[in-house]
Design an enzyme around this catalytic site. Structure first.
Site, PDB file in Angstrom:
ATOM      1  CB  THR A  62       3.012 -28.450 -10.149  1.00 10.12           C
ATOM      2  OG1 THR A  62       3.780 -27.802 -11.168  1.00 10.12           O
ATOM      3  CG2 THR A  62       1.917 -27.499  -9.676  1.00 10.12           C
ATOM      4  CG  ASP A 118      19.376 -24.831  -9.811  1.00 11.74           C
ATOM      5  OD1 ASP A 118      18.803 -25.682 -10.506  1.00 11.74           O
ATOM      6  OD2 ASP A 118      18.780 -24.070  -9.027  1.00 11.74           O
ATOM      7  CD1 TRP A 128      13.027 -28.435 -16.437  1.00 13.93           C
ATOM      8  CD2 TRP A 128      14.724 -28.159 -17.852  1.00 13.93           C
ATOM      9  NE1 TRP A 128      13.403 -27.111 -16.393  1.00 13.93           N
ATOM     10  CE2 TRP A 128      14.453 -26.917 -17.247  1.00 13.93           C
ATOM     11  CE3 TRP A 128      15.756 -28.239 -18.785  1.00 13.93           C
ATOM     12  CZ2 TRP A 128      15.163 -25.749 -17.537  1.00 13.93           C
ATOM     13  CZ3 TRP A 128      16.463 -27.068 -19.091  1.00 13.93           C
ATOM     14  CH2 TRP A 128      16.166 -25.854 -18.469  1.00 13.93           C
ATOM     15  NE  ARG A 180      11.998 -23.650 -17.513  1.00 16.33           N
ATOM     16  CZ  ARG A 180      11.198 -22.745 -16.985  1.00 16.33           C
ATOM     17  NH1 ARG A 180      10.303 -22.127 -17.742  1.00 16.33           N
ATOM     18  NH2 ARG A 180      11.256 -22.442 -15.699  1.00 16.33           N
ATOM     19  CG  ASP A 225      13.331 -28.073 -13.016  1.00 19.44           C
ATOM     20  OD1 ASP A 225      12.372 -28.827 -12.758  1.00 19.44           O
ATOM     21  OD2 ASP A 225      13.201 -26.854 -13.199  1.00 19.44           O
TER      22      ASP A 225
END
Length: 402
Positions: free
Chosen positions: A237, A119, A253, A249, A177
């Site tokens: 998932t 991240d 992304w 979401r 993401d």
């Protein structure tokens, strides 16, 4: 004066009166119309000035009891609140936002060495990336480049991707993401002149393009890879309703990620993929009339399922950029405008005098864990602000990389 002349005089008088009334109505409407949503958003962000910067207190969400959930810099959301402050400074030039943002950056700089997470883009690009955009300090540049170097340690050449997580039983998990972290790598090549960051970002995007999408153009959340062969082990998932459902979401992304990849590479495959994802979202039969999606497009309790304002804000921001590159630009702008109109309404925007730093309500963070459900969340605010700024750039015919 004959009867015809009298009628003409009456019609002329009525016309003058109607024009006058119309002018007054227009003037009244202009005075009474609400402030531009960006101004309203900045007012709510200013409420955060009562919060003292704290290494363990980066605002993540608002708890159901009204308390602010603060997190340390290692949390994936730590870059969004400082990033929002930088966006506010960039558009307003008000030094108070810059000064507060700088205080928070002191506590997050150490993340440039954190190799235990993918991240880095969320944490560093949203904060230090925007800091460098609006305040060209070499210190910010150095943090960006070192963060990109650290992120590269998670790249596996056999798989052709950056590893997302170190937790769980996956061998090599890659989540949709992760597309959002590629912008940091592209920026690092721009700032350093070293193409390695660009090359890794490009390959990661190509691998995701190949393996993450279904025939209906929706995205899996997690793809697990075999590190020996590079082949896919499973598609699953983690935050969606089921392995085969479309987590809202996650779709956002993907849309945002492939749009930025087209901007940075010019590879038409990425533009086409972004357009396909946009089509899935915009034509989805489960999309509510106000364009704020349910947390998962296949949630079993629709229409009573929680909404996700964060997915809507990310989608709007991405569509405002994608409209620059596509023949369907008008449709994208129109859809994004509808999202922003809804998010800026009383239903979704926080009350003006609220004593916390959040702007939007009704986001859903992690429904399977019943965590952050139907609450304000920092990344919804960040992408809402970004979308508003991009919309303003469109209105002013201003080209900006934001």
């Amino acid at each position: 004066m004959n009867r015809i002349e009298i009628k003409q005089m009456i019609w002329i008088t009525l016309f003058v009166v109607m024009v006058g009334c119309s002018a007054k109505l227009k003037e009244h409407s202009k005075v009474d119309q609400p402030k531009y949503p960006l101004e309203e958003a900045l007012v709510r962000l200013s409420n955060s000035f009562t919060i003292e910067p704290d290494s363990l207190g980066f605002p993540r969400c608002l708890e159901p009891n009204g308390e602010i959930r603060g997190v340390p810099s290692k949390d994936w959301t730590s870059g969004f609140y400082p990033g929002s402050l930088w966006l506010a400074y960039g558009v307003s030039k008000d030094a108070k936002y810059k000064e507060l943002a700088q205080k928070w950056l002191v506590f997050s700089e150490k993340e440039k060495w954190n190799d235990r997470t993918h991240d880095m883009g969320f944490k560093i690009n949203c904060s230090f990336g925007n800091a460098y955009k609006f305040d060209k300090k070499d210190a910010y540049k150095d943090v960006i480049i070192q963060s990109a170097k650290t992120l590269l340690t998670r790249y596996n050449e056999t798989v052709g991707s950056l590893r997302s997580w170190d937790h769980g039983s996956w061998e090599f998990p890659v989540i949709i993401d992760n597309m959002m972290n590629l912008e940091l790598l592209f920026l690092a090549t721009e700032l350093s002149g070293d193409s390695i960051y660009y090359e890794v970002a490009l390959q990661h995007a190509l691998t995701t393009l190949k393996n993450h999408f279904r025939k209906d153009l929706s995205s899996y959340h997690v793809v697990n890879y075999d590190t020996i062969t590079g082949k896919v082990i499973a598609k699953e998932t983690h935050q969606g309703f089921s392995d085969e459902s479309s987590w809202a979401r996650g779709q956002a992304w993907g849309l945002y990620g492939f749009t930025l990849c087209y901007r940075e590479t010019g590879n038409v495959l990425f533009k086409k993929q972004a357009e396909k994802i946009a089509k899935f979202i915009m034509s989805n039969p489960q999309m509510p009339k106000d364009k704020i999606p349910y947390w998962d497009y296949n949630a079993p309790d629709i229409p009573n399922a929680p909404r996700d304002a964060s997915a809507a804000a990310i989608t709007a921001s991405a569509l405002y950029e994608l409209q620059n590159y596509s023949k369907d630009g008008i449709a994208y702008t129109t859809f994004a405008d509808a999202i922003i109109s809804s998010l800026s309404s009383e239903k979704y925007i926080i009350e003006q005098n609220s004593k916390h730093p959040f702007i939007l309500n009704h986001s859903t963070g992690n429904m399977p864990k019943n965590d952050e459900v139907d609450v304000p969340i920092s990344y919804a605010d960040y992408y809402y602000l970004e979308a508003l700024i991009r919309k303003e750039n469109i209105n002013n015919n201003t080209k900006d990389k934001l």
